[in-house]
Design an enzyme around this catalytic site. Sequence first.
Site, mmCIF file in Angstrom:
data_model
loop_
_atom_site.group_PDB
_atom_site.id
_atom_site.type_symbol
_atom_site.label_atom_id
_atom_site.label_comp_id
_atom_site.label_asym_id
_atom_site.label_seq_id
_atom_site.Cartn_x
_atom_site.Cartn_y
_atom_site.Cartn_z
ATOM 1 N N SER A 216 0.844 -1.193 0.000
ATOM 2 C CA SER A 216 0.000 0.000 0.000
ATOM 3 C C SER A 216 0.884 1.250 0.000
ATOM 4 O O SER A 216 1.688 1.418 -0.918
ATOM 5 C CB SER A 216 -0.963 -0.046 1.186
ATOM 6 O OG SER A 216 -2.011 0.882 1.023
ATOM 7 N N GLU A 345 -8.917 -4.388 -4.555
ATOM 8 C CA GLU A 345 -8.346 -3.750 -3.375
ATOM 9 C C GLU A 345 -9.421 -3.093 -2.508
ATOM 10 O O GLU A 345 -9.526 -3.354 -1.309
ATOM 11 C CB GLU A 345 -7.332 -2.688 -3.808
ATOM 12 C CG GLU A 345 -6.173 -3.207 -4.643
ATOM 13 C CD GLU A 345 -5.030 -3.747 -3.822
ATOM 14 O OE1 GLU A 345 -5.106 -3.690 -2.579
ATOM 15 O OE2 GLU A 345 -4.056 -4.236 -4.424
ATOM 16 N N HIS A 437 -7.784 -5.573 -0.407
ATOM 17 C CA HIS A 437 -6.594 -4.906 0.107
ATOM 18 C C HIS A 437 -6.090 -5.616 1.355
ATOM 19 O O HIS A 437 -6.871 -5.950 2.255
ATOM 20 C CB HIS A 437 -6.965 -3.459 0.433
ATOM 21 C CG HIS A 437 -5.803 -2.533 0.562
ATOM 22 N ND1 HIS A 437 -4.858 -2.361 -0.420
ATOM 23 C CD2 HIS A 437 -5.434 -1.683 1.568
ATOM 24 C CE1 HIS A 437 -3.977 -1.455 -0.045
ATOM 25 N NE2 HIS A 437 -4.292 -1.031 1.172
#
Length: 518
Positions: A216, A345, A437
């Site tokens: 991320s 995600e 995610h």
Amino acid sequence: MTPTPPPAAAGASPAVAESADSDTATTRYAEAETVAGRVRGLWRGEPGAGGSAAFLGIPFAKPPVGALRFEEPVPPESWEGVRDALEFGATAQRGDPGITLIPEPSVPGDATLNVNVFTPVPGIADAALPVLVWIHGGGYVTGSPASPWYDGRAFNRDGVVTVTISYRLGFDGFGHIDGAPSNRGVRDWLAALQWVQDNIANFGGDPSRVTIAGQSAGGGAVLRLLAMPAAQHLFHSVWALSGALADVSSERARTASARLARLAGVAPTRDGFASVPEDTLHALQSKAVEPESGDRLAGVRGLLDDGLSWGPEIDGDLILEPTVGALRSGVGSDKPLILGTTDDEFTMVLDSAQRKLRIVPAGLALAKLHVPRERRRAYLADNAAQRRKGTAAVLGRYVTDVVFRSTVVRVAAARGTAPTWVYRFSWPSPTRRWALHCLDVPFWFDCLDEPHVAAIAGDAPPRRLAAAIHGAAVALVRGDDPGWRPWSAAPGTTRVFGGAASAPDVVADGYRSVRALV
């Protein structure tokens, strides 16, 4: 594939100290030298028989408080004797961040610039094992290197010394301040990586074989470092999981800081911000970047158009141009790169709106996000399968594609023939529906037995999937081929981790669905 560790130096064995507690159980310690002094870590398991030592909270810089709060990182003071490194150091993340997909605890204290080292061969300077350095995510405003998911046990098992690093977050790390160094969080990354160069040999690592990786914002961090001329001597390969770039323009950074100063009631200067308690700025920093209009979609459009609000700034000093532009000009082209994302995600963010959005045409919903007509049509045509899942799924995938998946294609294309491998993580969570995610992180670290994993990956996550993606990570760190054809040799080539059993593991155009966005 299950990696096996290379042998340590012939005849070498780590020094072990023991103590017995009141229950006669034996606690084993390990020691290693650093430039600043000697440190004591804790053995987990049997030395030399699959165990590894954890050295936690070792300072790589002085606490960034007082006169050093908005300064560049300053090397730590030396110490006499042996310093305990048995507990995680203080984190820049403060308080309870609430429910997060990755467990990332906050640790109170001022000494927030520290590293954690996990090694199977502490104190053996000629072991020369490859090194992995992990940079945590959290949108550049939250996150913690103290997550149990970031423990280096599995990498140690496979012959890799592992380091996790901390850095200043939010405004303290990335806000523009007249009279203060810019990009203080980036300078923290550089200082931590320099600490690795100066010290990791004493923990059994090889400073000439350092791989940086992150997820991320951490994935964005390692891509930013890859594209920085000033960082090139500090690492030798890169893995970016779901990289989220910031590349904040100087104008945007100044505007956000000026608004934060108004909210805090001070001048937008170093002295002004220094007069405000840290917790007050933390409380105000999100409000400072919120849209001032009453349009509820303005924040989403801002994220899609401009990216994250706090993060590395194109300051004309340390960072001269956007990440993709620097990569296109050849910065970092000698370094192998693996990058990829999960398939969905952020799609789960709109699950609660699924019922409300089912009567809204997907094209109309994208129009509300100011997506131009031709781009809408092309995007929907390329995402017919997602469109059949409903408008909420399309909007969630669109956000995913703009923020994460299109970055993969732009970065891979910018690097041209530089060695670049691309992948997708496609296994859907049995508890959260999507390949969402953070889901890939415990597989990448091969820590499926950690108690928090079940919440996101179910009670029986596939170990073969962990072996595959973790094995590819170990291969990169060792300098080996990760196991599939690189994008740089055949653009579009993508390894699919966790796809349908009947589907191929490697596909010719794995990111075809985002081509309308690039």
